[in-house]
Motif scaffolding. Sequence first.
Motif, PDB file in Angstrom:
ATOM      1  N   ARG A   1      39.159  37.592  40.581  1.00  0.00           N
ATOM      2  CA  ARG A   1      39.297  36.682  41.722  1.00  0.00           C
ATOM      3  C   ARG A   1      37.932  36.125  42.111  1.00  0.00           C
ATOM      4  O   ARG A   1      37.791  34.928  42.370  1.00  0.00           O
ATOM      5  N   ARG A   2      36.908  36.960  42.123  1.00  0.00           N
ATOM      6  CA  ARG A   2      35.552  36.504  42.461  1.00  0.00           C
ATOM      7  C   ARG A   2      35.051  35.464  41.447  1.00  0.00           C
ATOM      8  O   ARG A   2      34.406  34.495  41.820  1.00  0.00           O
ATOM      9  N   TYR A   3      35.339  35.687  40.176  1.00  0.00           N
ATOM     10  CA  TYR A   3      34.904  34.733  39.159  1.00  0.00           C
ATOM     11  C   TYR A   3      35.596  33.381  39.357  1.00  0.00           C
ATOM     12  O   TYR A   3      34.947  32.336  39.288  1.00  0.00           O
TER      13      TYR A   3
ATOM     14  N   GLU B   1      25.474  32.706  50.520  1.00  0.00           N
ATOM     15  CA  GLU B   1      25.736  33.469  51.737  1.00  0.00           C
ATOM     16  C   GLU B   1      26.963  34.358  51.577  1.00  0.00           C
ATOM     17  O   GLU B   1      27.159  35.288  52.348  1.00  0.00           O
ATOM     18  N   ASP B   2      27.783  34.060  50.587  1.00  0.00           N
ATOM     19  CA  ASP B   2      29.030  34.785  50.351  1.00  0.00           C
ATOM     20  C   ASP B   2      28.759  36.014  49.476  1.00  0.00           C
ATOM     21  O   ASP B   2      28.254  35.896  48.360  1.00  0.00           O
ATOM     22  N   GLU B   3      29.114  37.171  49.972  1.00  0.00           N
ATOM     23  CA  GLU B   3      28.873  38.424  49.251  1.00  0.00           C
ATOM     24  C   GLU B   3      29.594  38.469  47.905  1.00  0.00           C
ATOM     25  O   GLU B   3      29.050  38.956  46.913  1.00  0.00           O
TER      26      GLU B   3
ATOM     27  N   MET C   1      29.095  38.281  41.900  1.00  0.00           N
ATOM     28  CA  MET C   1      29.445  37.710  40.602  1.00  0.00           C
ATOM     29  C   MET C   1      28.217  37.120  39.909  1.00  0.00           C
ATOM     30  O   MET C   1      28.029  37.315  38.701  1.00  0.00           O
ATOM     31  N   VAL C   2      27.363  36.439  40.646  1.00  0.00           N
ATOM     32  CA  VAL C   2      26.126  35.894  40.071  1.00  0.00           C
ATOM     33  C   VAL C   2      25.283  37.033  39.509  1.00  0.00           C
ATOM     34  O   VAL C   2      24.779  36.956  38.392  1.00  0.00           O
ATOM     35  N   ARG C   3      25.144  38.108  40.255  1.00  0.00           N
ATOM     36  CA  ARG C   3      24.350  39.245  39.795  1.00  0.00           C
ATOM     37  C   ARG C   3      24.965  39.856  38.539  1.00  0.00           C
ATOM     38  O   ARG C   3      24.267  40.209  37.597  1.00  0.00           O
ATOM     39  N   MET C   4      26.296  39.973  38.506  1.00  0.00           N
ATOM     40  CA  MET C   4      26.974  40.546  37.349  1.00  0.00           C
ATOM     41  C   MET C   4      26.702  39.698  36.099  1.00  0.00           C
ATOM     42  O   MET C   4      26.411  40.238  35.018  1.00  0.00           O
TER      43      MET C   4
END
Length: 84
Positions: A42-44, A66-68, A73-76
């Motif tokens: 869902r995050r992706y 700003e969205d956790e 997802m960016v970090r992953m």
Amino acid sequence: MIDQTELNRLFWQSRRGMLELDVLLVPFSREVYPTLDAEDQRRYRKLLACEDQDMFAWFMEREESEDEDLRRMVRMILDRVQPK
């Protein structure tokens, strides 16, 4: 279980037309997305709804969302390609 139609749709949504994004998102959508749990999938999908300019800034680590969920997802995705 994810069906092939959804995977194909996500693959094409991951192709952004900006090389810097394509080299991150296309392999991720093919190789990692199918293995994610439902929440990370869902995050992706949420990430794919973002503007290319925003994603570019996040992936180049010039800015942070700003969205956790998006930060996670960016970090992953970055952790997958950056040397440790």
